[in-house]
Design a protein around this motif. Structure first.
Motif, PDB file in Angstrom:
ATOM      1  N   SER A  89       0.817  -1.218   0.000  1.00 14.63           N
ATOM      2  CA  SER A  89       0.000   0.000   0.000  1.00 14.63           C
ATOM      3  C   SER A  89       0.850   1.267   0.000  1.00 14.63           C
ATOM      4  CB  SER A  89      -0.958   0.006   1.186  1.00 14.63           C
ATOM      5  OG  SER A  89      -0.232  -0.068   2.392  1.00 14.63           O
ATOM      6  N   ALA A  90       2.058   1.203   0.545  1.00 14.26           N
ATOM      7  CA  ALA A  90       2.940   2.377   0.541  1.00 14.26           C
ATOM      8  C   ALA A  90       3.307   2.768  -0.889  1.00 14.26           C
ATOM      9  CB  ALA A  90       4.204   2.088   1.339  1.00 14.26           C
ATOM     10  N   LEU A  91       3.464   1.797  -1.777  1.00 13.21           N
ATOM     11  CA  LEU A  91       3.773   2.097  -3.181  1.00 13.21           C
ATOM     12  C   LEU A  91       2.525   2.568  -3.923  1.00 13.21           C
ATOM     13  CD1 LEU A  91       6.131  -0.869  -4.157  1.00 13.21           C
ATOM     14  CD2 LEU A  91       6.761   1.497  -3.716  1.00 13.21           C
ATOM     15  N   SER A  95      -0.134   4.091  -2.747  1.00 15.92           N
ATOM     16  CA  SER A  95      -0.673   5.381  -2.301  1.00 15.92           C
ATOM     17  C   SER A  95       0.234   6.571  -2.599  1.00 15.92           C
ATOM     18  CB  SER A  95      -0.970   5.324  -0.801  1.00 15.92           C
ATOM     19  OG  SER A  95       0.230   5.104  -0.085  1.00 15.92           O
ATOM     20  N   ARG A  96       1.410   6.322  -3.157  1.00 17.01           N
ATOM     21  CA  ARG A  96       2.308   7.445  -3.478  1.00 17.01           C
ATOM     22  C   ARG A  96       1.637   8.388  -4.475  1.00 17.01           C
ATOM     23  NH1 ARG A  96       7.145   5.310  -6.316  1.00 17.01           N
ATOM     24  NH2 ARG A  96       5.490   4.057  -7.148  1.00 17.01           N
ATOM     25  N   PRO A  97       1.797   9.687  -4.280  1.00 15.01           N
ATOM     26  CA  PRO A  97       1.160  10.628  -5.214  1.00 15.01           C
ATOM     27  C   PRO A  97       1.880  10.711  -6.565  1.00 15.01           C
ATOM     28  CG  PRO A  97       2.349  11.821  -3.518  1.00 15.01           C
ATOM     29  CD  PRO A  97       2.423  10.370  -3.156  1.00 15.01           C
ATOM     30  N   VAL A  98       3.177  10.466  -6.574  1.00 15.64           N
ATOM     31  CA  VAL A  98       3.953  10.597  -7.809  1.00 15.64           C
ATOM     32  C   VAL A  98       4.298   9.204  -8.331  1.00 15.64           C
ATOM     33  CG1 VAL A  98       6.078  11.499  -8.812  1.00 15.64           C
ATOM     34  CG2 VAL A  98       4.927  12.781  -7.010  1.00 15.64           C
ATOM     35  N   LYS A  99       3.803   8.923  -9.537  1.00 12.56           N
ATOM     36  CA  LYS A  99       4.073   7.626 -10.158  1.00 12.56           C
ATOM     37  C   LYS A  99       4.508   7.864 -11.599  1.00 12.56           C
ATOM     38  CE  LYS A  99       0.673   5.350  -7.290  1.00 12.56           C
ATOM     39  NZ  LYS A  99      -0.707   5.641  -7.061  1.00 12.56           N
ATOM     40  N   LYS A 117       7.319   8.554 -12.744  1.00  9.59           N
ATOM     41  CA  LYS A 117       8.354   9.578 -12.925  1.00  9.59           C
ATOM     42  C   LYS A 117       9.742   8.968 -13.050  1.00  9.59           C
ATOM     43  CE  LYS A 117       5.663  13.121 -12.822  1.00  9.59           C
ATOM     44  NZ  LYS A 117       5.348  13.809 -14.046  1.00  9.59           N
ATOM     45  N   GLU A 154      10.410   1.792 -12.756  1.00  5.98           N
ATOM     46  CA  GLU A 154      10.137   0.958 -11.597  1.00  5.98           C
ATOM     47  C   GLU A 154       9.961  -0.478 -12.052  1.00  5.98           C
ATOM     48  OE1 GLU A 154       7.368   2.442  -8.534  1.00  5.98           O
ATOM     49  OE2 GLU A 154       7.005   4.063  -9.960  1.00  5.98           O
ATOM     50  N   TRP A 163       2.175   2.715 -14.046  1.00  7.85           N
ATOM     51  CA  TRP A 163       0.938   2.828 -13.288  1.00  7.85           C
ATOM     52  C   TRP A 163      -0.165   3.382 -14.174  1.00  7.85           C
ATOM     53  CZ3 TRP A 163       0.834   1.204  -8.175  1.00  7.85           C
ATOM     54  CH2 TRP A 163       2.076   0.881  -7.640  1.00  7.85           C
TER      55      TRP A 163
END
Length: 121
Positions: free
Chosen positions: A95-97, A99-103, A105, A108, A119
């Motif tokens: 969930s930490a990954l 819920s990140r606001p920046v994807k 970029k 990954e 994403w």
């Protein structure tokens, strides 16, 4: 979006199209329908290969080698993350990954299968 990630997504799309054009089933269907379409398909395949070469030149060698290795292992080198789940191995991301606001970029990879991921919204 990371420019290398954009190139990988475009490369994946081109590779999928090339795979379709070069598949035995597609070649058989063209030859059954008549020979005139074979020239059109051959020209399209050459065009796609040219586009692929242009994209490959812009991707760092290490990233391209890993992409090719993943592609040979899984049949693709890039997979979308849909609703927090890798669409290659179907592992749910932490969930930490998610819920990140920046994807998107940076490049990954899936922590489970190692495929490059991007994403979706």
């Amino acid at each position: 979006m990371d420019p290398v990630l954009e190139l990988l997504i475009a490369l994946e799309s081109l590779d999928a199209q090339l795979d379709d054009f070069e598949s035995e089933d597609y070649v058989k269907s063209i030859s059954i329908a008549g020979g005139s379409d074979e020239d059109v398909v051959a020209k399209q395949v050459e065009k796609l290969k040219g586009l692929r070469e242009e994209i490959v030149k812009k991707i760092p060698i290490a990233v391209l080698k890993r992409y090719e290795k993943l592609r040979s292992k899984y049949g693709r080198g890039v997979a979308p993350v849909i609703n927090g789940t890798c669409s290659n191995c179907f592992m749910e991301f932490p969930s930490a990954l998610v819920s990140r606001p920046v994807k998107n970029k940076s490049l990954e990879t899936c922590p489970n299968c190692g495929i490059y991921v991007y994403w979706t919204k």
